[in-house]
Design a protein around this motif. Structure first.
Motif, mmCIF file in Angstrom:
data_model
loop_
_atom_site.group_PDB
_atom_site.id
_atom_site.type_symbol
_atom_site.label_atom_id
_atom_site.label_comp_id
_atom_site.label_asym_id
_atom_site.label_seq_id
_atom_site.Cartn_x
_atom_site.Cartn_y
_atom_site.Cartn_z
ATOM 1 N N VAL A 1 -26.397 8.020 27.566
ATOM 2 C CA VAL A 1 -27.626 7.398 28.067
ATOM 3 C C VAL A 1 -28.496 6.924 26.908
ATOM 4 C CG1 VAL A 1 -29.784 7.793 29.335
ATOM 5 C CG2 VAL A 1 -27.624 8.659 30.249
ATOM 6 N N SER B 1 -32.621 13.750 34.252
ATOM 7 C CA SER B 1 -31.179 13.538 34.098
ATOM 8 C C SER B 1 -30.414 13.807 35.386
ATOM 9 C CB SER B 1 -30.673 14.399 32.944
ATOM 10 O OG SER B 1 -29.359 14.054 32.594
ATOM 11 N N GLY C 1 -30.755 7.334 33.968
ATOM 12 C CA GLY C 1 -30.252 8.693 34.133
ATOM 13 C C GLY C 1 -29.034 8.694 35.029
ATOM 14 N N PRO D 1 -34.387 7.305 28.181
ATOM 15 C CA PRO D 1 -33.575 8.254 28.947
ATOM 16 C C PRO D 1 -34.443 9.064 29.902
ATOM 17 C CG PRO D 1 -33.077 8.385 26.601
ATOM 18 C CD PRO D 1 -34.321 7.565 26.734
ATOM 19 N N SER D 2 -33.919 9.314 31.073
ATOM 20 C CA SER D 2 -34.613 10.186 32.021
ATOM 21 C C SER D 2 -34.686 11.605 31.470
ATOM 22 C CB SER D 2 -33.868 10.184 33.357
ATOM 23 O OG SER D 2 -34.226 11.285 34.153
ATOM 24 N N THR D 3 -35.788 12.284 31.730
ATOM 25 C CA THR D 3 -35.891 13.683 31.318
ATOM 26 C C THR D 3 -35.366 14.631 32.391
ATOM 27 O OG1 THR D 3 -38.193 13.623 32.072
ATOM 28 C CG2 THR D 3 -37.804 13.372 29.721
ATOM 29 N N ALA E 1 -26.101 12.816 28.379
ATOM 30 C CA ALA E 1 -27.349 12.390 27.731
ATOM 31 C C ALA E 1 -27.092 11.564 26.477
ATOM 32 C CB ALA E 1 -28.200 13.617 27.396
ATOM 33 N N GLU F 1 -38.044 11.994 39.169
ATOM 34 C CA GLU F 1 -38.639 11.705 37.861
ATOM 35 C C GLU F 1 -40.152 11.605 37.954
ATOM 36 O OE1 GLU F 1 -38.347 11.258 33.795
ATOM 37 O OE2 GLU F 1 -36.598 11.412 35.092
#
Length: 242
Positions: free
Chosen positions: A185, A214, A177, A210-212, A182, A53
């Motif tokens: 999340v 993922s 993530g 949320p993590s981008t 998604a 990330e």
């Protein structure tokens, strides 16, 4: 570069696959190095996800953050001042071992509540059987009550440990993530963020996003381990060289 959960062969949690036993006696780096005839570097999958990330996701805009990885279990990767942080005993972020109190009165940990297996169990209690993340469908109305119940229960158990992380480390953002789809999340981040005002005092509280990267975060971080260990004098060089 390899990302793998810490002590995978020895974890004791609900719904633990028996195949995990095989990892207990394996020297991962040595085995892969012999097979590939290459140098091999391994790290905790949550730490690797935080590194991924930090290099390929929203972490590029944040110097200090937490990455919570939810898959078969739960763990945190920490990035402090641009660098992954493992701690003096090399297991910082092992939040899955934090005890939680459930109505049955039996001893439980956060890993028992916040994992894909716990989500599958909640859905089964609602009459829905799923076995893979791909089976979780945002457009299936039959799944929504079970997913909503799990999100609420997960947030109930996560909020206090995560507040402790906020108060102790003061990260800029808390990414979530892993292998959760998604849409789940996002629901979990929204649920956690909705609870923050009840705890707010004079200290700003870290928001959940949320993590981008993922599901790819750990793999991306594992790839960076090679550069980090062989070619760079310090991990943040990739950030400052852009």
């Amino acid at each position: 570069g390899i990302a793998i959960p810490e002590h995978l062969g020895g974890v004791e949690v609900a719904a633990r696959p028996s195949a995990y036993d095989g990892w207990a006696s394996l020297d991962l780096e040595a085995a892969f190095s012999r097979a590939l005839n290459l140098p091999v570097f391994a790290d905790n999958d949550a730490t690797a996800a935080a590194i991924g990330e930090s290099q390929f996701g929203q972490g590029l805009r944040h110097n200090s953050f937490v990455y919570t990885l939810i898959s078969a279990g739960i763990g945190c990767g920490l990035v402090i001042n641009g660098q992954p942080y493992a701690g003096g005993l090399a297991h910082a972020g092992e939040i899955g071992n934090i005890p939680v109190h459930l109505p049955d009165g039996a001893p439980h940990t956060l890993w028992d509540v916040v994992s894909l297996y716990a989500l599958y169990a909640e859905l089964k209690a609602h009459g829905i059987t799923v076995a893979r993340p791909e089976d979780l469908n945002p457009d299936d109305p039959a799944q929504q009550p079970g997913i909503a119940a799990w999100v609420r229960h997960a947030a109930d158990c996560m909020i206090e440990p995560f507040l402790a992380i906020t108060y102790i480390l003061s990260p800029e953002v808390h990414f979530i993530g892993g292998q959760l789809p998604a849409f789940i999340v996002r629901k979990l981040c929204d649920e956690l963020n909705a609870r923050l005002p009840a705890f707010r005092r004079d200290v700003p509280l870290t928001p959940f996003l949320p993590s981008t990267t993922s599901v790819d975060a750990s793999a991306l971080g594992a790839a960076v381990l090679v550069f980090q260990n062989r070619y760079l004098p310090r991990p943040e060089v990739l950030r400052t060289a852009r």
